[in-house]
Each structure stands twice: as structure tokens, then as C-alpha cells.
Write an enzyme that holds these catalytic residues in place. Structure first.
Site, PDB file in Angstrom:
ATOM      1  CB  THR A 132      60.557  44.849  40.158  1.00  0.00           C
ATOM      2  OG1 THR A 132      59.598  44.658  41.206  1.00  0.00           O
ATOM      3  CG2 THR A 132      61.895  44.270  40.561  1.00  0.00           C
ATOM      4  CG  ASN A 157      55.505  49.788  49.722  1.00  0.00           C
ATOM      5  OD1 ASN A 157      56.381  50.657  49.772  1.00  0.00           O
ATOM      6  ND2 ASN A 157      55.728  48.545  50.111  1.00  0.00           N
ATOM      7  CD  GLN A 214      51.585  50.773  46.357  1.00  0.00           C
ATOM      8  OE1 GLN A 214      50.400  51.056  46.205  1.00  0.00           O
ATOM      9  NE2 GLN A 214      52.004  49.513  46.395  1.00  0.00           N
ATOM     10  CB  ALA A 249      50.071  48.319  34.352  1.00  0.00           C
ATOM     11  CG  HIS A 250      50.381  44.929  39.431  1.00  0.00           C
ATOM     12  ND1 HIS A 250      50.102  44.603  40.735  1.00  0.00           N
ATOM     13  CD2 HIS A 250      51.724  45.041  39.353  1.00  0.00           C
ATOM     14  CE1 HIS A 250      51.242  44.526  41.415  1.00  0.00           C
ATOM     15  NE2 HIS A 250      52.245  44.795  40.592  1.00  0.00           N
ATOM     16  CB  THR A 298      59.300  41.196  21.124  1.00  0.00           C
ATOM     17  OG1 THR A 298      60.332  40.826  20.211  1.00  0.00           O
ATOM     18  CG2 THR A 298      58.005  41.441  20.364  1.00  0.00           C
ATOM     19  CB  CYS A 355      55.518  43.827  47.664  1.00  0.00           C
ATOM     20  SG  CYS A 355      54.729  45.314  47.108  1.00  0.00           S
TER      21      CYS A 355
END
Ligand code: PLP
Length: 389
Positions: free
Chosen positions: A79, A156, A184, A205-206, A242, A329
Site C-alpha cells: 500500500t 489480485n 501479486q 513481503a507477506h 527508522t 484484502c
């Protein structure tokens, strides 16, 4: 104590496009990386250890998409990567062109004004029409606008693969830039920034077995990026804050595994073919949406006329099978999908569409379990005359 999710052993998890189960190697690397407590911006040894871990992960993420490590900007996920891409070229000179099937984080992710934004239509199979793209760009060419086009690598909901390389050529000929949401597509098809011609690529990443809350925008050199988050000098001044060291490490490991697994997507394709064949044998009236288009190897969007997707999803869940209705989603809420609407799918068909998405951990037992549960549900629905017999 936090309740653990149901064991994958007694469930068939077929919702990889919502999120992929975290890979064992990623989990271990993530846990270890939590011990790297230094601030990556610090010059001392602790800080340098964190910096080294980040840079090693950057190399692995870059490799997944054929980019240079310095082109990778880590973000909090897909996102934010999309929002950063859209904000990157803000200003009066730009005109936006978004495909109508983009993820909501693209469609709602920029400061779009109706007068300077065009939604690009797709065919009944969910693929963008390149001729229309060329015509639209030509329309505004003489007015002096620069086009910024956002075209996802694969959808997706349906898995429909978009002709990004061909679109890039058209966009570049018109003096514009192309961003592609590859959230995707990554790990499910070969992606190469050079071949694709994309100027920016979003990753998360997920979806590939990494942890949640980490992603990246990969940006070709010489494409300027205006940061969304300002103040710190992190990520070459493109994304202040960070760094999420453990998340980034997890992304690196997931990307490395995904790169290696690209050679084995054939077995996922075979399982999907068995699933679709079985589903159509149970419900011959069902339609595989985007079925005639090039599709991601793992994704199947099955629409059963007269059925309600939520009935199917809940029924399957009770039988130990996890799938989703259209796009789940954001919140799992079920509402008319903008993707299926853009494809012109009839509402009676669209409301009975479920998305089944497979991954590296999917087995033939999972497919059998899905087909057993799907068969029982369709039989019950037919008996109650909710589906035309
Ligand atoms: N883009 C696409 C195509 C997606 O499917 C998703 C999430 O499902 C996103 C972007 C958002 O990614 P994230 O969940 O990392 O914010």
C-alpha cells in the site's frame, strides 16, 4: 497468551493472494533479526550490524525483480509502495492513467483530480487494451501533459496478467513513466525490471511468505522520487523513519526463497488445473473468470451463477477450507468487486465469485478437500434451488 491460528495440518489454506503463510526459514530469520537491536543509522558496531542485515536483504529483494540493490526503497508494504509511486510524480505536469482493475491502494492512493485522471478499461477477460492506452495518451499529447500510467503486473482477484512490457513501450514513446503494482505477481512469475520496462515496481513481503508490514518500491535510476515521509535520511532520503530491520530481513529471506521457487511453479499450476477441472465437473455452469487470459499460475476466480460468494466462503470455511470472496484484502467485507464490474461480469455471476489462490505449501490433499466441500455445498444449494439445476 495469543491464540494460535488453526494448524495448517487440519485446514486447507487456499487464500495465498490475501496472504501467504510465513515460511519456516523466514520465521527463524525474523526471530533472530529481532536480536539485532542497533539503529541502522548509528555508526557504532550495533548500528552497523543492523545496516549489514538490511543491505543483505536489499540485494535479495532486488534480485527477485532483476533490479540493482540501490533501486530498492523499503516501505511498510504494498500500500505504501503504491502511494509513494503515485506521490513521486505529483505536480501540474502530470496526467494519470490507471487501469480500472488496480488495487484500491492505487485507485485511492494518489491525489487524483477527475480532469487529469483517466481510468483505462479492460476486456471481458480482465486485460487492458493497449490500443485504447495508445489512443488515450495520444489525446493529451499535444496538450503538453506527461503521462503517468499505473498498470498492475497481475490482478489480485482473477490473476489476469497484464501486458506491462508492451504498455511501457507505448508510455515511454509518449514521454511518460509507468508504475506497476507487482504485489501479486512477485514470486509467481518471473519479473525483470529491464524486460518489463517499468520505471517503478511495488512489492509486498507477506504475499511471498515474508512478514506483514514490509514492502518495497523499486525505482529505476534517474526516476526522481518525492518522499511521502520526510525528516530522516533513511532509504537514500526517499523514505524517512527508522527501518523495520526484522521485517526487512524477513523480506530478504522470503524473496530469496521465492526466486528459487520460480523454477517449481509448474506443480502449483498442475494443482490449479486439477482444482478447476474438478470444480467444473461439480458445477458445469460455473465460469472461470479471466479463464482465457494469461493468468498467474496460482489464482482461480470461480463464479457460480445464482450462488452467493459469502455462502460459499462460509460453507467452505466450516469445512476447513480457506478461500475468499472476490478481493478480501482490506477487511474481508463482501461487496461488488470493482474488478469484475470493470470486466463487465454480470452481477448475478459476480456475486457468486470466489477466489481460490494456491501457493508453495498447497498439496493435492488440499485440492481434494476443497473439491469435497465445494461439491457438498453446490449439491445443497442445488437442492434448495438456489442454483439452477
Ligand atoms: N496491491 C495488490 C495487488 C494487493 O493484492 C495488495 C494486498 O492485497 C496490495 C497492493 C497491498 O499490499 P499490502 O497488504 O502489503 O499493503
Amino acid at each position: 497468551m495469543i491464540a494460535a491460528a488453526a494448524s495448517p495440518l487440519n485446514r486447507a489454506y487456499l487464500d495465498y493472494n490475501a496472504t501467504a503463510p510465513i515460511r519456516t526459514e523466514v520465521r527463524e530469520a525474523f526471530a533472530e533479526a529481532l536480536g539485532i537491536f542497533g539503529n541502522p543509522s548509528s555508526v557504532h558496531e550495533e548500528g552497523r550490524a543492523a545496516r549489514t542485515a538490511i543491505e543483505a536483504a536489499r540485494v535479495k529483494v532486488a534480485r527477485l525483480v532483476g533490479a540493482a540493490p540501490e533501486d530498492v526503497i523499503f516501505t511498510s508494504g504494498g500500500t505504501e509502495a503504491n502511494a509513494l509511486a503515485l506521490a513521486a510524480q505529483s505536480g501540474d505536469a502530470w496526467r494519470y492513467y490507471l487501469s480500472a482493475i488496480e488495487h484500491p491502494s492505487v485507485l485511492a492512493g494518489g491525489r487524483f483530480y477527475r480532469e487529469t485522471t483517466t481510468l483505462l478499461p479492460v476486456s471481458g477477460d480482465g486485460v487492458i487494451d493497449l490500443e485504447i492506452l495508445a489512443i488515450e495518451l495520444e489525446k493529451h499529447h499535444l496538450e503538453g501533459w506527461r503521462p503517468f500510467v499505473s498498470l498492475m503486473a497481475a490482478n489480485n482477484e482473477t490473476g489476469g496478467i497484464q501486458p506491462v512490457a508492451e504498455a511501457s513501450e507505448i508510455v515511454h514513446d509518449a514521454g511518460g513513466l509507468l508504475h506497476s503494482d507487482a504485489v501479486q505477481a512477485a514470486g509467481r512469475m518471473t519479473l525483470d525490471m529491464t524486460t518489463l520496462g517499468a520505471d517503478m515496481l511495488s512489492l509486498s513481503a507477506h504475499k511471498i511468505g515474508g512478514s506483514k508490514g514490509i514492502g518495497a518500491l523499486v525505482v529505476k535510476p534517474r526516476v526522481s522520487v518525492e518522499p511521502l515521509l520526510k525528516g530522516g535520511g533513511q532509504e537514500r532520503r526517499k523514505r524517512a523513519g527508522t527501518e523495520n530491520v526484522a521485517g526487512i530481513v524477513s523480506f530478504g529471506v522470503a524473496a530469496e526463497l521465492a526466486s528459487a521457487d520460480l523454477a517449481n511453479t509448474g506443480s502449483i499450476g498442475a494443482l490449479k488445473a486439477a482444482l478447476e477441472e474438478g470444480a467444473l465437473a461439480i458445477a458445469p455452469e460455473a465460469v472461470i473468470l479471466s479463464g482465457a487470459a494469461p493468468r498467474l499460475v496460482n489464482t482461480s476466480c470461480i463464479a457460480v451463477p445464482g450462488a452467493k460468494a459469502e455462502t460459499l466462503v462460509i460453507g467452505l470455511d466450516l469445512a476447513g477450507v480457506a478461500v475468499s470472496a472476490g478481493s478480501a484484502c482490506s477487511s474481508g467485507k463482501v461487496e461488488a468487486s470493482h474488478v469484475l464490474r470493470a470486466m463487465g461480469v454480470a452481477p448475478e455471476l459476480a456475486q457468486g465469485a470466489i477466489r481460490v489462490s494456491l501457493g508453495i505449501g498447497t498439496t493435492s490433499d488440499d485440492i481434494e478437500r476443497f473439491l469435497g466441500a465445494f461439491g457438498a455445498l453446490i449439491k445443497r444449494l442445488k437442492q434448495s434451488r438456489k442454483v439452477a439445476a
